[in-house]
Motif scaffolding. Structure first.
Motif, PDB file in Angstrom:
ATOM      1  N   VAL A  50       0.837  -1.196   0.000  1.00 37.39           N
ATOM      2  CA  VAL A  50       0.000   0.000   0.000  1.00 37.39           C
ATOM      3  C   VAL A  50       0.875   1.250   0.000  1.00 37.39           C
ATOM      4  CG1 VAL A  50      -1.867  -1.199   1.225  1.00 37.39           C
ATOM      5  CG2 VAL A  50      -0.166   0.084   2.528  1.00 37.39           C
ATOM      6  N   SER A  51       0.270   2.365  -0.294  1.00 38.79           N
ATOM      7  CA  SER A  51       0.984   3.642  -0.252  1.00 38.79           C
ATOM      8  C   SER A  51       1.304   4.008   1.182  1.00 38.79           C
ATOM      9  CB  SER A  51       0.134   4.748  -0.872  1.00 38.79           C
ATOM     10  OG  SER A  51      -0.065   4.497  -2.236  1.00 38.79           O
ATOM     11  N   ALA A  52       2.437   4.662   1.348  1.00 36.52           N
ATOM     12  CA  ALA A  52       2.856   5.143   2.666  1.00 36.52           C
ATOM     13  C   ALA A  52       2.535   6.621   2.798  1.00 36.52           C
ATOM     14  CB  ALA A  52       4.352   4.933   2.858  1.00 36.52           C
ATOM     15  N   GLU A  53       2.424   7.061   4.022  1.00 37.76           N
ATOM     16  CA  GLU A  53       2.387   8.477   4.347  1.00 37.76           C
ATOM     17  C   GLU A  53       3.670   8.752   5.117  1.00 37.76           C
ATOM     18  OE1 GLU A  53      -1.241   9.271   6.462  1.00 37.76           O
ATOM     19  OE2 GLU A  53      -2.484   8.721   4.734  1.00 37.76           O
ATOM     20  N   GLU A  54       4.270   9.902   4.901  1.00 32.56           N
ATOM     21  CA  GLU A  54       5.531  10.219   5.579  1.00 32.56           C
ATOM     22  C   GLU A  54       5.412  10.068   7.089  1.00 32.56           C
ATOM     23  OE1 GLU A  54       6.860  14.068   4.293  1.00 32.56           O
ATOM     24  OE2 GLU A  54       7.273  13.359   2.264  1.00 32.56           O
ATOM     25  N   SER A  55       4.259  10.405   7.638  1.00 30.70           N
ATOM     26  CA  SER A  55       4.078  10.319   9.087  1.00 30.70           C
ATOM     27  C   SER A  55       4.132   8.877   9.596  1.00 30.70           C
ATOM     28  CB  SER A  55       2.762  10.975   9.496  1.00 30.70           C
ATOM     29  OG  SER A  55       1.671  10.332   8.844  1.00 30.70           O
ATOM     30  N   ASP A  56       3.902   7.886   8.729  1.00 34.75           N
ATOM     31  CA  ASP A  56       3.977   6.476   9.147  1.00 34.75           C
ATOM     32  C   ASP A  56       5.364   6.148   9.692  1.00 34.75           C
ATOM     33  OD1 ASP A  56       1.370   5.999   8.198  1.00 34.75           O
ATOM     34  OD2 ASP A  56       2.099   5.298   6.252  1.00 34.75           O
ATOM     35  N   VAL A  57       6.378   6.745   9.121  1.00 28.20           N
ATOM     36  CA  VAL A  57       7.759   6.422   9.472  1.00 28.20           C
ATOM     37  C   VAL A  57       8.147   6.969  10.845  1.00 28.20           C
ATOM     38  CG1 VAL A  57      10.168   6.630   8.723  1.00 28.20           C
ATOM     39  CG2 VAL A  57       8.349   6.425   7.018  1.00 28.20           C
ATOM     40  N   PHE A  58       7.519   8.051  11.281  1.00 34.75           N
ATOM     41  CA  PHE A  58       7.974   8.758  12.475  1.00 34.75           C
ATOM     42  C   PHE A  58       6.937   8.808  13.592  1.00 34.75           C
ATOM     43  CE2 PHE A  58      10.232  10.355   8.766  1.00 34.75           C
ATOM     44  CZ  PHE A  58      11.527  10.089   9.151  1.00 34.75           C
ATOM     45  N   ARG A  59       6.028   7.879  13.634  1.00 31.55           N
ATOM     46  CA  ARG A  59       4.989   7.850  14.664  1.00 31.55           C
ATOM     47  C   ARG A  59       5.554   7.489  16.029  1.00 31.55           C
ATOM     48  NH1 ARG A  59      -0.508   5.310  12.725  1.00 31.55           N
ATOM     49  NH2 ARG A  59      -0.623   5.025  14.948  1.00 31.55           N
ATOM     50  N   ASP A  60       4.967   8.069  17.064  1.00 35.92           N
ATOM     51  CA  ASP A  60       5.287   7.673  18.440  1.00 35.92           C
ATOM     52  C   ASP A  60       4.649   6.328  18.768  1.00 35.92           C
ATOM     53  OD1 ASP A  60       6.651   9.992  18.973  1.00 35.92           O
ATOM     54  OD2 ASP A  60       5.015  10.951  20.042  1.00 35.92           O
ATOM     55  N   ASP A  61       3.405   6.153  18.356  1.00 37.69           N
ATOM     56  CA  ASP A  61       2.587   4.993  18.724  1.00 37.69           C
ATOM     57  C   ASP A  61       2.667   3.898  17.667  1.00 37.69           C
ATOM     58  OD1 ASP A  61       1.274   6.520  16.829  1.00 37.69           O
ATOM     59  OD2 ASP A  61      -0.713   6.120  17.641  1.00 37.69           O
ATOM     60  N   VAL A  62       3.847   3.328  17.508  1.00 41.69           N
ATOM     61  CA  VAL A  62       4.048   2.338  16.450  1.00 41.69           C
ATOM     62  C   VAL A  62       3.262   1.051  16.683  1.00 41.69           C
ATOM     63  CG1 VAL A  62       6.274   3.256  15.730  1.00 41.69           C
ATOM     64  CG2 VAL A  62       6.185   1.477  17.485  1.00 41.69           C
ATOM     65  N   GLY A  63       2.781   0.827  17.892  1.00 41.58           N
ATOM     66  CA  GLY A  63       1.987  -0.361  18.177  1.00 41.58           C
ATOM     67  C   GLY A  63       0.676  -0.394  17.410  1.00 41.58           C
ATOM     68  N   ARG A  64       0.181   0.755  17.005  1.00 42.32           N
ATOM     69  CA  ARG A  64      -1.081   0.836  16.255  1.00 42.32           C
ATOM     70  C   ARG A  64      -0.847   1.090  14.762  1.00 42.32           C
ATOM     71  NH1 ARG A  64      -3.449   5.181  19.929  1.00 42.32           N
ATOM     72  NH2 ARG A  64      -3.545   6.183  17.918  1.00 42.32           N
ATOM     73  N   LEU A  65       0.399   1.135  14.327  1.00 41.15           N
ATOM     74  CA  LEU A  65       0.704   1.484  12.942  1.00 41.15           C
ATOM     75  C   LEU A  65       0.041   0.537  11.948  1.00 41.15           C
ATOM     76  CD1 LEU A  65       2.207   3.184  10.830  1.00 41.15           C
ATOM     77  CD2 LEU A  65       4.181   1.684  11.174  1.00 41.15           C
ATOM     78  N   ARG A  66       0.204  -0.761  12.135  1.00 38.49           N
ATOM     79  CA  ARG A  66      -0.351  -1.732  11.176  1.00 38.49           C
ATOM     80  C   ARG A  66      -1.861  -1.564  11.056  1.00 38.49           C
ATOM     81  NH1 ARG A  66      -2.736  -6.645  11.090  1.00 38.49           N
ATOM     82  NH2 ARG A  66      -2.244  -8.009   9.325  1.00 38.49           N
ATOM     83  N   ARG A  67      -2.541  -1.484  12.185  1.00 39.83           N
ATOM     84  CA  ARG A  67      -3.998  -1.331  12.182  1.00 39.83           C
ATOM     85  C   ARG A  67      -4.403  -0.042  11.472  1.00 39.83           C
ATOM     86  NH1 ARG A  67      -6.646   0.587  17.424  1.00 39.83           N
ATOM     87  NH2 ARG A  67      -5.798   2.440  16.472  1.00 39.83           N
ATOM     88  N   ASP A  68      -3.727   1.064  11.781  1.00 42.96           N
ATOM     89  CA  ASP A  68      -4.094   2.352  11.196  1.00 42.96           C
ATOM     90  C   ASP A  68      -3.823   2.399   9.697  1.00 42.96           C
ATOM     91  OD1 ASP A  68      -4.892   3.095  13.730  1.00 42.96           O
ATOM     92  OD2 ASP A  68      -3.182   4.426  14.085  1.00 42.96           O
ATOM     93  N   VAL A  69      -2.713   1.790   9.254  1.00 43.72           N
ATOM     94  CA  VAL A  69      -2.409   1.751   7.821  1.00 43.72           C
ATOM     95  C   VAL A  69      -3.493   0.963   7.089  1.00 43.72           C
ATOM     96  CG1 VAL A  69      -0.826   0.786   6.087  1.00 43.72           C
ATOM     97  CG2 VAL A  69       0.076   2.114   8.013  1.00 43.72           C
ATOM     98  N   LEU A  70      -3.882  -0.179   7.628  1.00 40.11           N
ATOM     99  CA  LEU A  70      -4.914  -0.978   6.972  1.00 40.11           C
ATOM    100  C   LEU A  70      -6.277  -0.287   7.017  1.00 40.11           C
ATOM    101  CD1 LEU A  70      -3.914  -4.576   8.079  1.00 40.11           C
ATOM    102  CD2 LEU A  70      -3.724  -3.564   5.793  1.00 40.11           C
ATOM    103  N   ARG A  71      -6.597   0.370   8.113  1.00 43.82           N
ATOM    104  CA  ARG A  71      -7.891   1.053   8.235  1.00 43.82           C
ATOM    105  C   ARG A  71      -8.099   2.131   7.193  1.00 43.82           C
ATOM    106  NH1 ARG A  71      -9.317   2.040  14.529  1.00 43.82           N
ATOM    107  NH2 ARG A  71     -10.180  -0.028  14.757  1.00 43.82           N
ATOM    108  N   ARG A  72      -7.045   2.786   6.788  1.00 43.86           N
ATOM    109  CA  ARG A  72      -7.212   3.880   5.829  1.00 43.86           C
ATOM    110  C   ARG A  72      -7.280   3.396   4.375  1.00 43.86           C
ATOM    111  NH1 ARG A  72      -1.350   5.644   7.114  1.00 43.86           N
ATOM    112  NH2 ARG A  72      -0.226   4.852   5.299  1.00 43.86           N
TER     113      ARG A  72
END
Length: 187
Positions: free
Chosen positions: A147-169
Motif C-alpha cells: 500500500v501507499s505510505a504516508e511520511e508520518s507512518d515512518v515517524f509515529r510515536d505509537d508504532v503499536g497501532r501502525l499496522r492497524r491504522d495503515v490498513l484502516r485507511r
C-alpha cells in the motif's frame, strides 16, 4: 515487479497468514526496489536500546521514541537512518532521496551539517531484504499487502497501532483486515 507498481516509498504490510517471526504483524517501508531485489525496514519494532547509548550527537534530530528500531533480520549489527527533510528543495549532504521528503541518511555525516534541514530521523538496526522476485512471490502467495505510505507512518510515536491504522485507511475490503485476528478460528 517494479513495473507492476512495487516501488520505493511504499509499505509492505504483513497479512495474518505471514507467520515468520521476523515479520509477524510488521509494516515494512520499502527503501530500494531494483531488479535484483528489495530492501526495506520494519517500522513497528522499537528496541529498548536508546540511540544516545550508541551514537553521540543524534538526539536532537531523532523522532520519538529515541531508540533503535529492529529494521529486519539482515545485518542486525549495522544501522540505517531514514530521515525526512524539512524542505523538499533543501537536500543536505549525506541524504539520498527515497520518495518525497523521505530518504536514507549517511550516519557518517557530521550532525552539524544537517542542523535545520531535517524534520526527523529514525535509526534502524538491520534491515529486511529480498532477492530478485522473492518479495513478489511472497505477495502473490498472500503474505503481504502493498500500500501507499504516508511520511508520518515512518515517524509515529505509537508504532503499536501502525499496522492497524495503515490498513484502516485503505479502500474497500482491505480495511477490514485492520482488526482481523491472527487465527480467525479463535474468534
Amino acid at each position: 515487479m517494479a513495473e507492476d507498481g512495487l516501488r520505493a516509498g511504499m509499505l509492505a504490510v504483513a497479512t495474518a497468514d505471514l507467520l515468520d517471526p521476523s515479520f509477524v504483524r510488521s509494516v515494512v517501508l520499502l527503501l530500494d526496489v531494483e531488479e535484483d531485489g528489495v530492501l526495506g525496514v520494519v517500522l513497528n519494532r522499537p528496541s529498548p536500546v536508546p540511540v544516545a547509548d550508541v551514537l553521540d550527537g543524534w538526539g536532537e534530530t531523532l523522532a520519538s521514541p529515541e531508540v533503535f528500531f529492529q529494521g529486519g533480520p539482515v545485518a542486525a549489527d549495522t544501522a540505517l537512518a531514514v530521515a525526512r527533510l524539512r524542505d523538499a528543495a533543501v537536500v543536505p549532504v549525506g541524504f539520498r532521496r527515497v520518495h518525497g521528503r523521505l530518504g536514507l541518511l549517511d550516519l557518517d555525516t557530521p550532525v552539524e551539517l544537517l542542523r535545520g534541514s531535517l524534520a526527523g530521523v529514525r535509526i534502524f538496526a538491520g534491515y529486511a531484504g529480498w532477492g530478485a522476485g522473492q518479495l513478489e512471490a511472497e505477495i502473490a502467495e498472500g503474505s503481504w499487502y502493498v500500500v501507499s505510505a504516508e511520511e508520518s507512518d515512518v515517524f509515529r510515536d505509537d508504532v503499536g497501532r501502525l499496522r492497524r491504522d495503515v490498513l484502516r485507511r485503505q479502500p474497500g475490503k482491505l480495511a477490514w483486515h485492520a482488526t482481523r485476528p491472527g487465527d480467525p478460528g479463535l474468534n
